[in-house]
Design a protein around this motif. Sequence first.
Motif, PDB file in Angstrom:
ATOM      1  N   ILE A  56       0.901  -1.151   0.000  1.00  0.00           N
ATOM      2  CA  ILE A  56       0.000   0.000   0.000  1.00  0.00           C
ATOM      3  C   ILE A  56       0.944   1.205   0.000  1.00  0.00           C
ATOM      4  CG2 ILE A  56      -1.756   1.259   1.281  1.00  0.00           C
ATOM      5  CD1 ILE A  56      -2.469  -1.490   2.614  1.00  0.00           C
ATOM      6  N   PRO A  57       1.081   1.916  -1.142  1.00  0.00           N
ATOM      7  CA  PRO A  57       2.081   2.983  -1.233  1.00  0.00           C
ATOM      8  C   PRO A  57       1.906   4.089  -0.184  1.00  0.00           C
ATOM      9  CG  PRO A  57       1.250   2.415  -3.399  1.00  0.00           C
ATOM     10  CD  PRO A  57       0.376   1.722  -2.399  1.00  0.00           C
ATOM     11  N   VAL A  58       3.050   4.564   0.304  1.00  0.00           N
ATOM     12  CA  VAL A  58       3.120   5.559   1.371  1.00  0.00           C
ATOM     13  C   VAL A  58       4.132   6.623   0.956  1.00  0.00           C
ATOM     14  CG1 VAL A  58       3.831   5.868   3.789  1.00  0.00           C
ATOM     15  CG2 VAL A  58       2.659   3.789   3.119  1.00  0.00           C
ATOM     16  N   ALA A  59       3.976   7.838   1.466  1.00  0.00           N
ATOM     17  CA  ALA A  59       5.004   8.870   1.288  1.00  0.00           C
ATOM     18  C   ALA A  59       5.370   9.400   2.666  1.00  0.00           C
ATOM     19  CB  ALA A  59       4.492   9.994   0.400  1.00  0.00           C
ATOM     20  N   ILE A  60       6.676   9.676   2.859  1.00  0.00           N
ATOM     21  CA  ILE A  60       7.128  10.194   4.155  1.00  0.00           C
ATOM     22  C   ILE A  60       7.939  11.481   3.971  1.00  0.00           C
ATOM     23  CG2 ILE A  60       7.005   8.255   5.753  1.00  0.00           C
ATOM     24  CD1 ILE A  60       9.661   7.312   4.883  1.00  0.00           C
ATOM     25  N   PRO A  61       7.244  12.563   3.556  1.00  0.00           N
ATOM     26  CA  PRO A  61       7.947  13.832   3.391  1.00  0.00           C
ATOM     27  C   PRO A  61       8.496  14.341   4.723  1.00  0.00           C
ATOM     28  CG  PRO A  61       5.575  14.145   3.194  1.00  0.00           C
ATOM     29  CD  PRO A  61       5.817  12.671   3.294  1.00  0.00           C
ATOM     30  N   HIS A  62       9.631  15.026   4.637  1.00  0.00           N
ATOM     31  CA  HIS A  62      10.264  15.582   5.833  1.00  0.00           C
ATOM     32  C   HIS A  62      11.307  16.599   5.397  1.00  0.00           C
ATOM     33  CE1 HIS A  62      12.561  12.056   4.516  1.00  0.00           C
ATOM     34  NE2 HIS A  62      13.637  12.706   4.915  1.00  0.00           N
ATOM     35  N   CYS A  63      11.850  17.314   6.348  1.00  0.00           N
ATOM     36  CA  CYS A  63      12.947  18.237   6.076  1.00  0.00           C
ATOM     37  C   CYS A  63      13.650  18.546   7.391  1.00  0.00           C
ATOM     38  CB  CYS A  63      12.439  19.527   5.433  1.00  0.00           C
ATOM     39  SG  CYS A  63      11.492  20.584   6.545  1.00  0.00           S
ATOM     40  N   LYS A  64      14.851  19.085   7.267  1.00  0.00           N
ATOM     41  CA  LYS A  64      15.538  19.593   8.447  1.00  0.00           C
ATOM     42  C   LYS A  64      15.119  21.042   8.595  1.00  0.00           C
ATOM     43  CE  LYS A  64      19.372  16.444   8.167  1.00  0.00           C
ATOM     44  NZ  LYS A  64      20.629  16.177   7.494  1.00  0.00           N
ATOM     45  N   ASP A  65      14.697  21.419   9.796  1.00  0.00           N
ATOM     46  CA  ASP A  65      14.203  22.775  10.015  1.00  0.00           C
ATOM     47  C   ASP A  65      14.422  23.151  11.476  1.00  0.00           C
ATOM     48  OD1 ASP A  65      12.873  25.204   9.945  1.00  0.00           O
ATOM     49  OD2 ASP A  65      10.889  24.334   9.662  1.00  0.00           O
ATOM     50  N   THR A  66      15.059  24.277  11.702  1.00  0.00           N
ATOM     51  CA  THR A  66      15.322  24.732  13.075  1.00  0.00           C
ATOM     52  C   THR A  66      14.035  25.138  13.793  1.00  0.00           C
ATOM     53  OG1 THR A  66      15.776  26.945  12.239  1.00  0.00           O
ATOM     54  CG2 THR A  66      17.684  25.498  12.595  1.00  0.00           C
ATOM     55  N   GLY A  67      12.934  25.289  13.050  1.00  0.00           N
ATOM     56  CA  GLY A  67      11.660  25.674  13.666  1.00  0.00           C
ATOM     57  C   GLY A  67      10.907  24.530  14.317  1.00  0.00           C
ATOM     58  N   ILE A  68      11.433  23.306  14.230  1.00  0.00           N
ATOM     59  CA  ILE A  68      10.752  22.153  14.833  1.00  0.00           C
ATOM     60  C   ILE A  68      10.959  22.189  16.347  1.00  0.00           C
ATOM     61  CG2 ILE A  68      10.636  19.624  14.935  1.00  0.00           C
ATOM     62  CD1 ILE A  68      11.694  19.613  11.999  1.00  0.00           C
ATOM     63  N   GLN A  69       9.857  22.168  17.099  1.00  0.00           N
ATOM     64  CA  GLN A  69       9.903  22.265  18.558  1.00  0.00           C
ATOM     65  C   GLN A  69       9.990  20.912  19.262  1.00  0.00           C
ATOM     66  OE1 GLN A  69      10.208  25.334  19.986  1.00  0.00           O
ATOM     67  NE2 GLN A  69      10.309  25.930  17.835  1.00  0.00           N
TER      68      GLN A  69
END
Length: 147
Positions: A56-69
């Motif tokens: 069952i296809p899935v996507a896992i978008p993400h990024c490095k971001d200093t705004g993540i708490q």
Amino acid sequence: MSTNRYLVLSGHAQNSEEAISICADALHKAGIVGDEFGRKCCVRERSYPTGLPTEIPVAIPHCKDTGIQENAICILRLDKPVTFYRMDDDEEKIETRLVLNLAIKNPNEHLAVLQNLMGFLNNSDEIRRCMELPETELIDYLTAKIG
């Protein structure tokens, strides 16, 4: 590794960018990420696609971001599939109805979280449960299975 916080949404998106934006907006409203997170995830997705050709296809978008708490994963269950490009072949498209938008605060934990998630997502029964369980049960299930 820190515990993840989970947000579960169900909805509709026209395309992968809108799906990512829906997740990022929910994470932003919850005070987990800054207002640039969604844009950064979309930019990263164009260069480094995150579609997984699981049963069952899935996507896992993400990024490095200093705004993540804090560490969080926003799960978006779509009523109709949207096109993402495959992680292992950026020419190949996959139609996915499950998007897991990762917000990982510590860049050193990113790989560990992704590896843990990949093991989980390689089991089609686990993905099916992600699509079927009611929201609160899914949050408890993911907390028990992934952390």
